[in-house]
Enzyme design. Structure first.
Site, PDB file in Angstrom:
ATOM      1  N   HIS A 155     -28.702 -20.931  -6.892  1.00  0.00           N
ATOM      2  CA  HIS A 155     -27.418 -20.261  -7.059  1.00  0.00           C
ATOM      3  C   HIS A 155     -27.155 -19.309  -5.899  1.00  0.00           C
ATOM      4  O   HIS A 155     -28.056 -18.993  -5.107  1.00  0.00           O
ATOM      5  CB  HIS A 155     -27.396 -19.487  -8.381  1.00  0.00           C
ATOM      6  CG  HIS A 155     -26.079 -19.574  -9.099  1.00  0.00           C
ATOM      7  ND1 HIS A 155     -24.873 -19.619  -8.436  1.00  0.00           N
ATOM      8  CD2 HIS A 155     -25.771 -19.614 -10.426  1.00  0.00           C
ATOM      9  CE1 HIS A 155     -23.894 -19.696  -9.311  1.00  0.00           C
ATOM     10  NE2 HIS A 155     -24.399 -19.699 -10.522  1.00  0.00           N
ATOM     11  N   SER A 157     -26.790 -15.946  -3.959  1.00  0.00           N
ATOM     12  CA  SER A 157     -27.732 -14.836  -4.098  1.00  0.00           C
ATOM     13  C   SER A 157     -27.145 -13.613  -4.786  1.00  0.00           C
ATOM     14  O   SER A 157     -27.892 -12.747  -5.246  1.00  0.00           O
ATOM     15  CB  SER A 157     -28.273 -14.440  -2.719  1.00  0.00           C
ATOM     16  OG  SER A 157     -27.220 -14.053  -1.857  1.00  0.00           O
ATOM     17  N   GLY A 206     -19.284 -25.344  -2.521  1.00  0.00           N
ATOM     18  CA  GLY A 206     -19.332 -24.190  -1.625  1.00  0.00           C
ATOM     19  C   GLY A 206     -18.468 -24.398  -0.393  1.00  0.00           C
ATOM     20  O   GLY A 206     -17.472 -25.121  -0.422  1.00  0.00           O
ATOM     21  N   SER A 207     -18.867 -23.790   0.688  1.00  0.00           N
ATOM     22  CA  SER A 207     -18.079 -23.784   1.915  1.00  0.00           C
ATOM     23  C   SER A 207     -18.265 -25.081   2.692  1.00  0.00           C
ATOM     24  O   SER A 207     -19.235 -25.827   2.498  1.00  0.00           O
ATOM     25  CB  SER A 207     -18.488 -22.602   2.796  1.00  0.00           C
ATOM     26  OG  SER A 207     -19.808 -22.791   3.292  1.00  0.00           O
ATOM     27  N   GLU A 228     -18.314 -30.572  -3.233  1.00  0.00           N
ATOM     28  CA  GLU A 228     -17.025 -30.015  -3.661  1.00  0.00           C
ATOM     29  C   GLU A 228     -16.836 -28.756  -2.841  1.00  0.00           C
ATOM     30  O   GLU A 228     -17.496 -27.744  -3.087  1.00  0.00           O
ATOM     31  CB  GLU A 228     -17.054 -29.735  -5.169  1.00  0.00           C
ATOM     32  CG  GLU A 228     -15.666 -29.598  -5.786  1.00  0.00           C
ATOM     33  CD  GLU A 228     -15.120 -28.190  -5.696  1.00  0.00           C
ATOM     34  OE1 GLU A 228     -14.351 -27.933  -4.733  1.00  0.00           O
ATOM     35  OE2 GLU A 228     -15.431 -27.374  -6.555  1.00  0.00           O
ATOM     36  N   LEU A 229     -15.957 -28.830  -1.846  1.00  0.00           N
ATOM     37  CA  LEU A 229     -15.863 -27.774  -0.845  1.00  0.00           C
ATOM     38  C   LEU A 229     -14.552 -27.001  -0.962  1.00  0.00           C
ATOM     39  O   LEU A 229     -14.009 -26.852  -2.044  1.00  0.00           O
ATOM     40  CB  LEU A 229     -16.052 -28.390   0.548  1.00  0.00           C
ATOM     41  CG  LEU A 229     -17.307 -29.264   0.693  1.00  0.00           C
ATOM     42  CD1 LEU A 229     -17.382 -29.887   2.077  1.00  0.00           C
ATOM     43  CD2 LEU A 229     -18.573 -28.472   0.377  1.00  0.00           C
ATOM     44  N   CYS A 262     -11.404 -22.526  -5.148  1.00  0.00           N
ATOM     45  CA  CYS A 262     -11.102 -23.591  -4.190  1.00  0.00           C
ATOM     46  C   CYS A 262      -9.814 -24.311  -4.560  1.00  0.00           C
ATOM     47  O   CYS A 262      -9.098 -24.793  -3.684  1.00  0.00           O
ATOM     48  CB  CYS A 262     -12.265 -24.578  -4.119  1.00  0.00           C
ATOM     49  SG  CYS A 262     -12.712 -25.310  -5.697  1.00  0.00           S
ATOM     50  N   GLU A 356      -8.211 -21.652   4.859  1.00  0.00           N
ATOM     51  CA  GLU A 356      -8.329 -21.388   3.430  1.00  0.00           C
ATOM     52  C   GLU A 356      -8.399 -19.880   3.231  1.00  0.00           C
ATOM     53  O   GLU A 356      -9.232 -19.205   3.837  1.00  0.00           O
ATOM     54  CB  GLU A 356      -9.582 -22.029   2.851  1.00  0.00           C
ATOM     55  CG  GLU A 356      -9.768 -21.712   1.372  1.00  0.00           C
ATOM     56  CD  GLU A 356     -11.016 -22.323   0.768  1.00  0.00           C
ATOM     57  OE1 GLU A 356     -11.024 -22.567  -0.447  1.00  0.00           O
ATOM     58  OE2 GLU A 356     -11.984 -22.551   1.519  1.00  0.00           O
TER      59      GLU A 356
END
Length: 451
Positions: A155, A157, A206-207, A228-229, A262, A356
């Site tokens: 996960h 931090s 994430g990124s 999945e960004l 996102c 973004e």
């Protein structure tokens, strides 16, 4: 390595977590592989019953889990409760549907019998973000564990407290030891995890940068991956839309979770005939949001999760104004808190259009026509989802093929639903979560042929 969990609202330290050693990590990975050998043999009905229990534990402990979410990443407590309850729903969904999803799929061929059997892969390593710290994990874990795989979670931090509570959910539900493990580690051990023979697939939310790095490792070691960004969703408003209703949808689409999503609407593309009316009414609606302590029930806008996130948003706001955008509302930052901000006259080439924006920033963009609106929508490196607001449903449906994103919503904000597949295109990633698709991502679809 030491990880501090800091409350973004007041800067207070919540807890300190210490990373495990590489030797301890190796032991956990080995234990996961051993657990898989017995877990995959547990009858599906028993796995579904355990998942039902996990859903009930989530419901029974909503306040405890919601409090941890809010303390660690700043989401208003009312939204945190909603997140935990949605996690319970995804548990129920897969518990109720796993049997039909995983059933043999009979296919007629020249064989006397031929079918596809669905079997687990092994360990599925998940790299998960902080913005929906329970939901992102449960939407992966529910189908993945129920199909007979074992889970390993790395996960973010700043939400290790949430990660431990999620592991506790599965422990309390009665899952065998090591079927789901949360790993307190830094990203520098990612290859040690991905390369382990017991890890057969990787899923990351994430990124773009993190996704590229993990996908490269997955490819190097020939492992399945799902990404999945980021996203820069367009929210298109046609001239026949009910503006009052559309503004209500738009406010939630942009400002929920302080805009840290996102799939949030980020580029509002409005036909010029209703541009002024929409912008005025949206701006007035934004003014009704109540910033404050996210632990208060009446707070509707919390802080951003970390100071660097607020700094980055502030940079995008200032750059966009320098590039010619008009500041209509907000624009100021105070630590992790950032005023909800509305920018007008945004065009391609500005940060608010091209990048973004992960926070409470709404970019208002004027379109000359429906066709121009879709051209602007497609002018993005991302492809998660698009919203179109109109009274002409049939006309909107006829434009589905103009959108390359993974989702097309009419008169509703783009959102995830356990019953519907979820995922993006372009730099928003690949693969699908949720629905039957989410369960099929991490199973071996084995062809069985009988002469």
């Amino acid at each position: 390595m030491e990880f501090k969990s800091i409350n973004p609202y007041n800067g207070e330290e919540i807890a300190v977590y210490h990373s495990i050693s590489k030797e301890e990590l190796a032991e956990k990975l080995d234990n996961s592989q051993i657990a898989f050998q017995s877990w995959k043999k547990v009858p599906l009905a028993e796995r579904c019953a355990l998942l039902k229990k996990a859903g009930q534990i989530l419901r029974d402990n909503v306040e405890e889990y919601a409090k941890m979410i809010t303390l660690e990443m700043g989401k208003p407590i009312s939204e945190s409760r909603g997140e935990v309850k949605k996690c319970a729903l995804v548990c129920d969904y897969y518990a109720d549907n796993a049997e039909s999803f995983l059933a043999d799929e009979v296919i007629e061929s020249d064989a006397s019998k031929s079918f596809v059997s669905h079997q687990p892969l092994g360990g599925v390593f998940a790299v998960m973000p902080w913005n929906f710290p329970f939901w992102q994990v449960l939407r992966y874990a529910a189908p993945t564990l129920t199909s007979g795989n074992v889970g390993l979670l790395k996960h973010a931090s700043n939400v290790f407290g949430c990660a431990q509570l999620i592991e506790d959910v599965f422990t309390k539900a009665g899952y065998p030891k090591n079927v789901f493990q949360s790993l307190v580690v830094n990203h520098d051990v990612t290859e040690q995890i991905v390369s382990h023979e017991g890890v057969r697939a990787i899923t990351l939310t994430g990124s773009e940068r993190a996704g590229s790095a993990v996908a490269s490792l997955a490819g190097k070691h020939i492992k399945k991956s799902l990404l999945e960004l980021g996203g820069s969703n367009a929210f298109i408003v046609w001239e026949d839309a009910d503006i009052d209703k559309t503004v209500k949808i738009a406010l939630t689409a942009r400002m929920m979770n302080c805009g840290q999503s996102c799939i949030a609407a980020k580029r509002f593309i409005i036909l010029e005939g209703v541009y002024d009316e929409f912008v005025e009414k949206f701006t007035e609606a934004v003014k009704t949001l109540k910033s404050g302590d996210p632990m208060d029930d009446d707070t509707t806008l919390g802080p951003l999760a970390r100071i660097d996130l607020a700094d980055e948003l502030q940079k995008q706001v200032k750059n966009s104004i320098d590039q010619g955008a008009k500041l209509i509302l907000g624009g100021k930052q105070n630590g992790c808190s950032h005023e909800p901000t509305v920018l007008g006259d945004v065009v391609p080439g500005m940060d608010a259009f091209d990048q973004e924006s992960f926070g409470p920033l709404a970019a208002m963009i004027k379109a000359k026509s429906i066709e121009h609106a879709f051209e602007l929508s497609e002018n993005s490196k991302f492809g998660l989802g698009v919203t179109v607001c109109t009274k002409n449903i049939e006309l909107a449906l006829s434009h589905v093929d103009k959108v390359s994103d993974g989702a097309y919503f009419i008169n509703e904000l783009v959102k995830s639903d356990p019953r519907l597949p979820f995922g993006g295109t372009k730099l928003s990633g690949y693969g699908r979560e949720l629905s039957k698709d989410g369960m099929m991502e991490f199973v071996n679809r084995k062809t069985v042929y009988v002469k």
